[in-house]
Motif scaffolding. Structure first.
Motif, PDB file in Angstrom:
ATOM      1  N   SER A 130     -12.956  -7.071  14.236  1.00  0.00           N
ATOM      2  CA  SER A 130     -13.309  -5.821  14.910  1.00  0.00           C
ATOM      3  C   SER A 130     -12.169  -4.826  14.715  1.00  0.00           C
ATOM      4  O   SER A 130     -11.011  -5.223  14.570  1.00  0.00           O
ATOM      5  CB  SER A 130     -13.555  -6.052  16.398  1.00  0.00           C
ATOM      6  OG  SER A 130     -12.402  -6.575  17.011  1.00  0.00           O
ATOM      7  N   TYR A 131     -12.521  -3.571  14.682  1.00  0.00           N
ATOM      8  CA  TYR A 131     -11.516  -2.540  14.481  1.00  0.00           C
ATOM      9  C   TYR A 131     -11.820  -1.374  15.394  1.00  0.00           C
ATOM     10  O   TYR A 131     -12.909  -1.295  15.966  1.00  0.00           O
ATOM     11  CB  TYR A 131     -11.460  -2.106  13.007  1.00  0.00           C
ATOM     12  CG  TYR A 131     -12.789  -1.616  12.467  1.00  0.00           C
ATOM     13  CD1 TYR A 131     -13.693  -2.515  11.906  1.00  0.00           C
ATOM     14  CD2 TYR A 131     -13.134  -0.269  12.509  1.00  0.00           C
ATOM     15  CE1 TYR A 131     -14.912  -2.083  11.415  1.00  0.00           C
ATOM     16  CE2 TYR A 131     -14.349   0.166  12.022  1.00  0.00           C
ATOM     17  CZ  TYR A 131     -15.240  -0.747  11.474  1.00  0.00           C
ATOM     18  OH  TYR A 131     -16.443  -0.313  10.991  1.00  0.00           O
ATOM     19  N   LYS A 132     -10.859  -0.471  15.533  1.00  0.00           N
ATOM     20  CA  LYS A 132     -11.016   0.556  16.561  1.00  0.00           C
ATOM     21  C   LYS A 132     -11.257   1.952  15.988  1.00  0.00           C
ATOM     22  O   LYS A 132     -11.855   2.798  16.657  1.00  0.00           O
ATOM     23  CB  LYS A 132      -9.779   0.582  17.457  1.00  0.00           C
ATOM     24  CG  LYS A 132      -9.647  -0.669  18.321  1.00  0.00           C
ATOM     25  CD  LYS A 132      -8.440  -0.583  19.220  1.00  0.00           C
ATOM     26  CE  LYS A 132      -8.450  -1.669  20.289  1.00  0.00           C
ATOM     27  NZ  LYS A 132      -8.454  -3.025  19.741  1.00  0.00           N
ATOM     28  N   THR A 133     -10.788   2.215  14.787  1.00  0.00           N
ATOM     29  CA  THR A 133     -10.908   3.569  14.258  1.00  0.00           C
ATOM     30  C   THR A 133     -11.973   3.627  13.170  1.00  0.00           C
ATOM     31  O   THR A 133     -12.447   2.599  12.692  1.00  0.00           O
ATOM     32  CB  THR A 133      -9.568   4.037  13.674  1.00  0.00           C
ATOM     33  OG1 THR A 133      -9.226   3.163  12.584  1.00  0.00           O
ATOM     34  CG2 THR A 133      -8.463   3.977  14.716  1.00  0.00           C
ATOM     35  N   SER A 134     -12.332   4.820  12.771  1.00  0.00           N
ATOM     36  CA  SER A 134     -13.274   4.953  11.656  1.00  0.00           C
ATOM     37  C   SER A 134     -12.578   4.501  10.379  1.00  0.00           C
ATOM     38  O   SER A 134     -11.354   4.576  10.262  1.00  0.00           O
ATOM     39  CB  SER A 134     -13.739   6.400  11.524  1.00  0.00           C
ATOM     40  OG  SER A 134     -12.643   7.238  11.266  1.00  0.00           O
ATOM     41  N   ILE A 135     -13.364   4.010   9.453  1.00  0.00           N
ATOM     42  CA  ILE A 135     -12.779   3.456   8.234  1.00  0.00           C
ATOM     43  C   ILE A 135     -13.415   4.042   6.992  1.00  0.00           C
ATOM     44  O   ILE A 135     -14.523   4.570   7.034  1.00  0.00           O
ATOM     45  CB  ILE A 135     -12.916   1.918   8.186  1.00  0.00           C
ATOM     46  CG1 ILE A 135     -14.401   1.525   8.196  1.00  0.00           C
ATOM     47  CG2 ILE A 135     -12.154   1.262   9.320  1.00  0.00           C
ATOM     48  CD1 ILE A 135     -14.651   0.052   7.912  1.00  0.00           C
ATOM     49  N   ASN A 136     -12.703   3.928   5.916  1.00  0.00           N
ATOM     50  CA  ASN A 136     -13.234   4.253   4.598  1.00  0.00           C
ATOM     51  C   ASN A 136     -13.724   2.983   3.922  1.00  0.00           C
ATOM     52  O   ASN A 136     -14.749   2.967   3.252  1.00  0.00           O
ATOM     53  CB  ASN A 136     -12.151   4.927   3.760  1.00  0.00           C
ATOM     54  CG  ASN A 136     -12.680   5.415   2.436  1.00  0.00           C
ATOM     55  OD1 ASN A 136     -12.867   4.625   1.516  1.00  0.00           O
ATOM     56  ND2 ASN A 136     -12.949   6.704   2.332  1.00  0.00           N
ATOM     57  N   ASN A 137     -12.955   1.932   4.078  1.00  0.00           N
ATOM     58  CA  ASN A 137     -13.386   0.620   3.614  1.00  0.00           C
ATOM     59  C   ASN A 137     -12.705  -0.456   4.453  1.00  0.00           C
ATOM     60  O   ASN A 137     -11.779  -0.174   5.213  1.00  0.00           O
ATOM     61  CB  ASN A 137     -13.077   0.417   2.122  1.00  0.00           C
ATOM     62  CG  ASN A 137     -11.593   0.369   1.820  1.00  0.00           C
ATOM     63  OD1 ASN A 137     -10.872  -0.483   2.341  1.00  0.00           O
ATOM     64  ND2 ASN A 137     -11.120   1.271   0.974  1.00  0.00           N
ATOM     65  N   LEU A 138     -13.170  -1.654   4.329  1.00  0.00           N
ATOM     66  CA  LEU A 138     -12.565  -2.779   5.028  1.00  0.00           C
ATOM     67  C   LEU A 138     -12.375  -3.890   4.009  1.00  0.00           C
ATOM     68  O   LEU A 138     -13.250  -4.121   3.170  1.00  0.00           O
ATOM     69  CB  LEU A 138     -13.454  -3.249   6.187  1.00  0.00           C
ATOM     70  CG  LEU A 138     -12.836  -4.331   7.087  1.00  0.00           C
ATOM     71  CD1 LEU A 138     -13.133  -4.032   8.550  1.00  0.00           C
ATOM     72  CD2 LEU A 138     -13.322  -5.702   6.706  1.00  0.00           C
ATOM     73  N   GLN A 139     -11.240  -4.527   4.068  1.00  0.00           N
ATOM     74  CA  GLN A 139     -10.939  -5.561   3.089  1.00  0.00           C
ATOM     75  C   GLN A 139     -10.608  -6.876   3.787  1.00  0.00           C
ATOM     76  O   GLN A 139     -10.062  -6.884   4.886  1.00  0.00           O
ATOM     77  CB  GLN A 139      -9.747  -5.121   2.220  1.00  0.00           C
ATOM     78  CG  GLN A 139      -9.999  -3.791   1.524  1.00  0.00           C
ATOM     79  CD  GLN A 139      -8.932  -3.433   0.522  1.00  0.00           C
ATOM     80  OE1 GLN A 139      -8.283  -4.296  -0.053  1.00  0.00           O
ATOM     81  NE2 GLN A 139      -8.747  -2.142   0.296  1.00  0.00           N
ATOM     82  N   TRP A 140     -10.917  -7.952   3.128  1.00  0.00           N
ATOM     83  CA  TRP A 140     -10.573  -9.292   3.605  1.00  0.00           C
ATOM     84  C   TRP A 140      -9.575  -9.925   2.646  1.00  0.00           C
ATOM     85  O   TRP A 140      -9.714  -9.793   1.422  1.00  0.00           O
ATOM     86  CB  TRP A 140     -11.816 -10.179   3.704  1.00  0.00           C
ATOM     87  CG  TRP A 140     -12.687  -9.861   4.892  1.00  0.00           C
ATOM     88  CD1 TRP A 140     -13.716  -8.964   4.943  1.00  0.00           C
ATOM     89  CD2 TRP A 140     -12.606 -10.456   6.190  1.00  0.00           C
ATOM     90  NE1 TRP A 140     -14.271  -8.967   6.206  1.00  0.00           N
ATOM     91  CE2 TRP A 140     -13.623  -9.865   6.981  1.00  0.00           C
ATOM     92  CE3 TRP A 140     -11.784 -11.425   6.770  1.00  0.00           C
ATOM     93  CZ2 TRP A 140     -13.829 -10.212   8.326  1.00  0.00           C
ATOM     94  CZ3 TRP A 140     -11.997 -11.774   8.095  1.00  0.00           C
ATOM     95  CH2 TRP A 140     -13.003 -11.173   8.861  1.00  0.00           C
ATOM     96  N   TYR A 141      -8.605 -10.612   3.246  1.00  0.00           N
ATOM     97  CA  TYR A 141      -7.570 -11.278   2.472  1.00  0.00           C
ATOM     98  C   TYR A 141      -7.428 -12.714   2.967  1.00  0.00           C
ATOM     99  O   TYR A 141      -7.709 -13.031   4.122  1.00  0.00           O
ATOM    100  CB  TYR A 141      -6.215 -10.561   2.643  1.00  0.00           C
ATOM    101  CG  TYR A 141      -6.117  -9.244   1.923  1.00  0.00           C
ATOM    102  CD1 TYR A 141      -6.721  -8.098   2.450  1.00  0.00           C
ATOM    103  CD2 TYR A 141      -5.430  -9.130   0.721  1.00  0.00           C
ATOM    104  CE1 TYR A 141      -6.641  -6.883   1.790  1.00  0.00           C
ATOM    105  CE2 TYR A 141      -5.341  -7.915   0.054  1.00  0.00           C
ATOM    106  CZ  TYR A 141      -5.959  -6.800   0.597  1.00  0.00           C
ATOM    107  OH  TYR A 141      -5.873  -5.606  -0.063  1.00  0.00           O
ATOM    108  N   ARG A 142      -6.928 -13.572   2.081  1.00  0.00           N
ATOM    109  CA  ARG A 142      -6.635 -14.951   2.422  1.00  0.00           C
ATOM    110  C   ARG A 142      -5.136 -15.171   2.285  1.00  0.00           C
ATOM    111  O   ARG A 142      -4.509 -14.661   1.359  1.00  0.00           O
ATOM    112  CB  ARG A 142      -7.379 -15.913   1.483  1.00  0.00           C
ATOM    113  CG  ARG A 142      -7.192 -17.383   1.827  1.00  0.00           C
ATOM    114  CD  ARG A 142      -7.804 -18.278   0.768  1.00  0.00           C
ATOM    115  NE  ARG A 142      -7.004 -18.302  -0.438  1.00  0.00           N
ATOM    116  CZ  ARG A 142      -7.498 -18.083  -1.658  1.00  0.00           C
ATOM    117  NH1 ARG A 142      -8.777 -17.829  -1.817  1.00  0.00           N
ATOM    118  NH2 ARG A 142      -6.700 -18.128  -2.691  1.00  0.00           N
TER     119      ARG A 142
END
Lengths: 117, 107
Positions: B24-36
């Protein structure tokens, strides 16, 4: 060939000392970053440079000073080390300016674990 | 808080099962990324989803994004021992990160 390399991997030092961590990337990226990962694994951005210019400077004590001699290198110098500076510091790079445009994939180094005694 | 949040903090499943973790995030985004992040290593990029996308696939990974709820989920299907790692999401030009979900795959 290591894409983002940082040295040293481990650093143990006394409070009050000054130390540096070096980072180099051979990916041809124009943007480099320093992140701090604390003992609870929270990752927080500290600085970002684009083409040797500082573009992100989060709330970090003045004791931390980044230096980018060219766009392939971003070093981190820390003065008067404190116990709370103990953490793993990650260097990363990407292509593209962080703010204002879509930031692409970040490539991370293996981290430098700093322990302040 | 400026930090994104992954949920759960830790997840332990049997090899072969599916693993789902949320962000979950709080601000507006341009993209969201996942990392390991494997133990003692740097982070490795897994997948990027843009704010105008709802779902994206990459191999055994499936990411969804719900901008109205400011949340994303990462599904790893048919988990393997090698998937054992911490998984992080990053938003808002990768300025904001959570503490990750620690995933353990039991053989």
């Amino acid at each position: 060939d290591t894409a983002v390399s940082q040295t040293p991997k481990y650093l143990v030092t006394q409070m009050g000392n000054d130390k540096s961590i070096k980072c180099e990337q051979n990916l041809g990226h124009d943007t480099m970053y320093w992140y701090k990962q604390d003992s609870k694994k929270f990752l927080k951005i500290m600085f970002s440079y684009n083409n040797k210019e500082l573009i992100i400077n989060e709330t970090v004590p003045n004791r931390f000073s980044p230096k980018s001699p060219d766009k392939a290198h971003l070093n981190l110098h820390i003065n008067s080390l404190e116990l709370g500076d103990s953490a793993v510091y990650f260097c990363a790079s990407s292509q593209g300016i962080q703010a204002g445009t879509t930031a692409g994939e970040l490539f991370f180094g293996e981290g430098s674990r700093l322990t302040v005694l | 808080s400026q930090q994104g949040e992954e949920d759960p903090q830790a997840l332990s499943i049997q090899e072969g099962e599916n693993a789902t973790m949320n962000c979950s995030y709080k601000t507006s985004i341009n993209n969201l990324q996942w990392y390991r992040q494997n133990s003692g290593r740097g982070l490795v990029h897994l997948i990027l989803i843009r704010s105008n996308e709802r779902e994206k696939h990459s191999g055994r990974l499936r990411v969804t994004l719900d901008t109205s709820k400011k949340s994303s989920s990462l599904l790893i299907t048919a988990s393997r021992a090698a998937d054992t790692a911490s998984y992080f999401c990053a938003s808002n030009y990768q300025l904001i990160w959570g503490a990750g979900t620690k995933l353990i795959i039991k053989p």
